[in-house]
Write an enzyme that holds these catalytic residues in place. Sequence first.
Site, PDB file in Angstrom:
ATOM      1  N   CYS A 118       0.811  -1.220   0.000  1.00 16.84           N
ATOM      2  CA  CYS A 118       0.000   0.000   0.000  1.00 16.84           C
ATOM      3  C   CYS A 118       0.847   1.273   0.000  1.00 16.84           C
ATOM      4  O   CYS A 118       0.363   2.343  -0.359  1.00 16.84           O
ATOM      5  CB  CYS A 118      -0.956   0.007   1.186  1.00 16.84           C
ATOM      6  SG  CYS A 118      -2.087  -1.391   1.168  1.00 16.84           S
ATOM      7  N   HIS A 254      -3.207   7.346   1.992  1.00 16.49           N
ATOM      8  CA  HIS A 254      -3.647   6.016   1.587  1.00 16.49           C
ATOM      9  C   HIS A 254      -5.003   5.766   2.231  1.00 16.49           C
ATOM     10  O   HIS A 254      -5.203   6.060   3.411  1.00 16.49           O
ATOM     11  CB  HIS A 254      -2.629   4.968   2.048  1.00 16.49           C
ATOM     12  CG  HIS A 254      -3.122   3.574   1.904  1.00 16.49           C
ATOM     13  ND1 HIS A 254      -3.650   3.106   0.715  1.00 16.49           N
ATOM     14  CD2 HIS A 254      -3.206   2.542   2.794  1.00 16.49           C
ATOM     15  CE1 HIS A 254      -4.025   1.846   0.882  1.00 16.49           C
ATOM     16  NE2 HIS A 254      -3.768   1.487   2.130  1.00 16.49           N
ATOM     17  N   ASN A 284     -10.079   0.200  -0.182  1.00 12.41           N
ATOM     18  CA  ASN A 284      -8.615   0.218  -0.114  1.00 12.41           C
ATOM     19  C   ASN A 284      -8.069  -0.367  -1.423  1.00 12.41           C
ATOM     20  O   ASN A 284      -8.185  -1.566  -1.668  1.00 12.41           O
ATOM     21  CB  ASN A 284      -8.167  -0.616   1.091  1.00 12.41           C
ATOM     22  CG  ASN A 284      -6.659  -0.648   1.257  1.00 12.41           C
ATOM     23  OD1 ASN A 284      -5.908  -0.288   0.355  1.00 12.41           O
ATOM     24  ND2 ASN A 284      -6.213  -1.096   2.422  1.00 12.41           N
TER      25      ASN A 284
END
Length: 327
Positions: A118, A254, A284
């Site tokens: 990520c 993020h 996500n």
Amino acid sequence: MTDTQAVRSMLVGIGAYLPANVVSNTRLEAMVDTTDAWIRERTGITQRAIAAPLETTASLGAEAGRRALADAGMAPEDVELIVCATATPDQTFPATAALIQARLGIPVCIAFDVQAVCTGFVYAMAVADSMMKAGQARTALVIGAETFSRILDWSDRTTCVLFGDGAGAAVLRAVPESEAGGRGVLAHALRADGRQAGILHVRGGPSSGGGTGKLAMQGQAVFKQAVTNISEAIEAACARAGIAVADVDWFVPHQANRRILDGVARRLAIPEDKVVVTVDRHGNTSAASVPLAFAAARADGRIKPGDLVLLEAMGGGLTWGATLVRV
Ligand code: UT7
């Protein structure tokens, strides 16, 4: 411009691509023992895009890259470096960056992937910026692209409701520092702690056998560290640039969980309206989430030329980091 002249990496284009297939929380209720209310309350997510069977990380990344080049007014021939951040490559090799290069008709250049899950886009920005400062390239295409839907265990309610697919891309252009007017990539802070690999991982891969593997996460263990780690990286990147956190115009985090975004904002006294939030619509999307959120805030007119923008992320590894850019 000579190879040794001090340069700044200016962010001159941004692009995003999301698959057309949007999956609501309600649709997930039919697949696993979950509820729309739980997902909204615990994460802020209401929907996510899921790639169609023939879409891949390279196809999503190529479309985002194409849009970023168009936004920058640049042609494929201008690109000298492609860095693709992904944890879900099309193939074990070649790199997804090379597959994207072929799809976009970009001539011989430097192309490789960065694997920081990520945090991948934040790492990729730092790698591209450093290579441009070292005189390796004048124009870089930095991409975050993922198809996490392919590595989810769709029977595991603790993970499958959290993730989505997508891609975002940025074009960086090296200009002599004297002509940058204070704009461009200003500072990075990158971190990793491999001792914590086990709390967020995909057990699989070419060397360990057993196929590609599926994502597994100890959500609470990751959550507990997220606010502290991300806050430290934000402060470090700002300190490195000699800028106060309060002077940042936009925070582009993020998008893992709305509660993490709120926690970081509270800890660093960041006003809520300076934080770009897309987790509700995108879920996500791992390495794609930062450039997707950036593109959304640029498209709706929030992020404007001259603004000071802080990108940050945390993910598997563990990895985390922050990048400060004046756009
Ligand atoms: O992007 C990379 C970085 N990743 C992250 O930053 C993720 C960090 N972690 C998180 O965002 C949160 O920990 C989660 C969203 C993953 C989970 O939220 P939580 O508040 O930490 O929930 P929990 O894991 O403590 O679970 C609470 C309860 C449990 O039930 P019991 O044991 O209390 O009966 C879970 O079984 O919620 C249950 N649960 C669910 N219930 C309905 C877990 N997933 C679900 C679900 N639907 N999808």
